[in-house]
Motif scaffolding. Sequence first.
Motif, PDB file in Angstrom:
ATOM      1  N   ASN A  52       0.817  -1.219   0.000  1.00 58.55           N
ATOM      2  CA  ASN A  52       0.000   0.000   0.000  1.00 58.55           C
ATOM      3  C   ASN A  52       0.850   1.269   0.000  1.00 58.55           C
ATOM      4  O   ASN A  52       0.604   2.202   0.756  1.00 58.55           O
ATOM      5  N   GLN A  53       1.882   1.301  -0.821  1.00 59.76           N
ATOM      6  CA  GLN A  53       2.782   2.440  -0.989  1.00 59.76           C
ATOM      7  C   GLN A  53       3.570   2.782   0.273  1.00 59.76           C
ATOM      8  O   GLN A  53       4.054   3.889   0.435  1.00 59.76           O
ATOM      9  N   LEU A  89       1.821   9.002   3.234  1.00 61.62           N
ATOM     10  CA  LEU A  89       0.650   8.391   2.617  1.00 61.62           C
ATOM     11  C   LEU A  89      -0.593   9.247   2.859  1.00 61.62           C
ATOM     12  O   LEU A  89      -1.406   9.442   1.954  1.00 61.62           O
ATOM     13  N   GLU A  90      -0.740   9.781   4.064  1.00 60.15           N
ATOM     14  CA  GLU A  90      -1.882  10.647   4.371  1.00 60.15           C
ATOM     15  C   GLU A  90      -1.848  11.914   3.518  1.00 60.15           C
ATOM     16  O   GLU A  90      -2.874  12.362   3.021  1.00 60.15           O
ATOM     17  N   LYS A  93      -2.988  11.075   0.000  1.00 63.62           N
ATOM     18  CA  LYS A  93      -4.444  10.912  -0.075  1.00 63.62           C
ATOM     19  C   LYS A  93      -5.147  12.265  -0.017  1.00 63.62           C
ATOM     20  O   LYS A  93      -6.092  12.520  -0.760  1.00 63.62           O
ATOM     21  N   ASP A  94      -4.687  13.147   0.884  1.00 66.58           N
ATOM     22  CA  ASP A  94      -5.309  14.463   1.013  1.00 66.58           C
ATOM     23  C   ASP A  94      -5.117  15.300  -0.242  1.00 66.58           C
ATOM     24  O   ASP A  94      -6.026  16.026  -0.659  1.00 66.58           O
ATOM     25  N   GLN A  96      -4.857  14.265  -3.293  1.00 70.26           N
ATOM     26  CA  GLN A  96      -5.732  13.769  -4.346  1.00 70.26           C
ATOM     27  C   GLN A  96      -7.170  14.223  -4.112  1.00 70.26           C
ATOM     28  O   GLN A  96      -7.883  14.545  -5.062  1.00 70.26           O
ATOM     29  N   LYS A  97      -7.600  14.284  -2.876  1.00 72.37           N
ATOM     30  CA  LYS A  97      -8.963  14.722  -2.565  1.00 72.37           C
ATOM     31  C   LYS A  97      -9.128  16.216  -2.806  1.00 72.37           C
ATOM     32  O   LYS A  97     -10.204  16.679  -3.145  1.00 72.37           O
ATOM     33  N   LYS A 102     -13.169  11.769  -5.395  1.00 72.12           N
ATOM     34  CA  LYS A 102     -13.148  10.457  -6.025  1.00 72.12           C
ATOM     35  C   LYS A 102     -14.489  10.180  -6.697  1.00 72.12           C
ATOM     36  O   LYS A 102     -15.544  10.408  -6.112  1.00 72.12           O
TER      37      LYS A 102
END
Length: 141
Positions: A52-53, A89-90, A93-94, A96-97, A102
Amino acid sequence: MRVDKYLWCVRYFKTRSIATKACRKGHVRIKNEIVKPSREVYPTDELEVRKNQINYKIEVLDLPKSRVGAKLVNIYCLDKTPKEAFEKLELLKDSQKYYREKGTGRPTKKDRRELDEWLDPIKKQEKDAEKDAEKDSKNDR
């Protein structure tokens, strides 16, 4: 104990076949060497597992006889993964949002133009200069 079986026993992978595939793809390393699923694991070995990266760093403390419960995992391995990996990783994700939620689909033409301008500011300056030249030519008429 085999490395794929060990990773399954200490619950890093849901099934043993997934652990085997991860080994074959080169996501599991011992002492910075890519290992095959059949490689033996011994106490004091340090594993690096890419999942998971995140590159998990695991120290083998003991070998379980079979798959263990989640509460007993700490007896058999020590997680030495740096906190920065989880924070990275957080952030990913942030980020991309932030741009697009999504499931909203492909970027629109406007989004694409804004992206291009952001990536290449020289093109933006050229476009702005062209617009200014058009305005000047209209004013001269």
